[in-house]
Design an enzyme around this catalytic site. Structure first.
Site, short mmCIF file in Angstrom:
data_model
loop_
_atom_site.label_atom_id
_atom_site.label_comp_id
_atom_site.label_asym_id
_atom_site.label_seq_id
_atom_site.Cartn_x
_atom_site.Cartn_y
_atom_site.Cartn_z
N SER A 41 -9.18 -34.55 -21.42
CA SER A 41 -8.44 -34.63 -22.67
C SER A 41 -7.01 -34.13 -22.56
CB SER A 41 -9.17 -33.86 -23.77
OG SER A 41 -9.13 -32.47 -23.51
N LYS A 118 -6.28 -27.19 -25.81
CA LYS A 118 -5.44 -28.27 -26.35
C LYS A 118 -4.01 -27.74 -26.48
CE LYS A 118 -9.18 -30.81 -27.23
NZ LYS A 118 -9.51 -32.03 -26.46
#
Length: 277
Positions: A41, A118
């Site tokens: 990701s 993230k």
């Protein structure tokens, strides 16, 4: 050698092991936490198999600073909330310091408690929206410039044997998997790489108004990331409370492209001690 001498030697060994574990526990709780990148990701900033230490001093301390130990193969699942849950709930931090937009952050998922990594995109009070794949912050589009392509081998990656998604369609084993690459520059001047695979639902979102004391995160591999664009009620991340931040990721220490770090022929030497942009 007497029995008393043997007993004393054994006790000294036990004491040494206990002291070492205590020191390691203090270091992991207060200073640095090891973290393996399990998914794609955050490509190409972080690759599957990158190993890094999370700087826990960057944002101060909360219940999330207590280490979680999750080893499903051995039935071990000790959550930070199990140990430090009494400090959960007020969304504050000891010696707290605000994160900056563009930081790469490890945080606890607001529902599952699992560690995620993230990039911080939206600050408290911001309005964040994605339109045709472009991020808007407070109705202003972020600056994005083309930066060629990111290429990797189409093959299972890491211990979980995850296959990469490709912009050039389904690619057989050993083929070249291509994604479009861009440089995104956030309002505070932080520039970083992002990837694009194709058009999909997450390229167009509603306006998200980030609540006070919360943050909005996105993965750099924009079309392959479960992040704040999806609310927790839909199995996403949603807004992340301040107290759920674990720390900032600053540098890759080690990297292995194989299914095990023991496979030295899969080590990525060019990523050792690599600064995270």
């Amino acid at each position: 050698m007497t029995t008393e001498t043997k007993s004393g030697g054994f006790l000294e060994t036990v004491k040494t092991v206990v002291y070492a574990l205590l020191i390691a526990g203090v270091i992991r709780t207060l200073f640095f936490q090891p973290f393996w990148i399990p998914s794609g990701s955050m490509k190409d900033t972080l690759l599957i198999g990158d190993f890094l230490f999370v700087n826990k001093m960057a944002y101060g301390y909360s219940y999330a600073s207590c280490p979680s130990i999750y080893i499903p193969n051995f039935g071990i699942d000790i959550d930070a909330e199990d140990v430090c849950g009494m400090f959960d709930g007020d969304n504050t931090r000891l010696f707290g310091s605000e994160p900056e937009r563009g930081d790469v952050v490890v945080f606890r998922h607001p529902v599952t408690g699992r560690d995620f990594i993230k990039r911080l995109i939206g600050l408290p009070g911001d309005k964040v929206q994605v339109r045709e794949g472009l991020v808007y912050i407070n109705d202003v589009p972020v600056e994005v410039t083309p930066d060629g392509t990111f290429e990797e081998t189409a093959a299972p990656q890491g211990p979980h044997a995850l296959r990469p998604r490709c912009a050039n369609g389904p690619v057989g084993d050993g083929g070249v998997c291509i994604k479009q690459k861009f440089v995104e520059t956030l309002p505070n001047g932080v520039s970083h790489s992002i990837l694009n695979i194709g058009t999909q639902g997450s390229d167009n979102t509603p306006v998200y108004e980030v609540p006070e004391g919360h943050y909005f995160f996105m993965g750099d591999n924009r079309d392959n990331s479960s992040d704040s664009r999806v609310p927790t009620i839909a199995n996403g991340v949603g807004f992340v409370p301040f107290e759920n931040l674990v720390g900032r990721a600053d540098r890759v220490m080690f990297s292995s492209a194989g299914s095990s770090m023991l496979f030295f022929w899969t080590w990525r030497g060019d990523r050792f001690f690599k600064a995270i942009q």
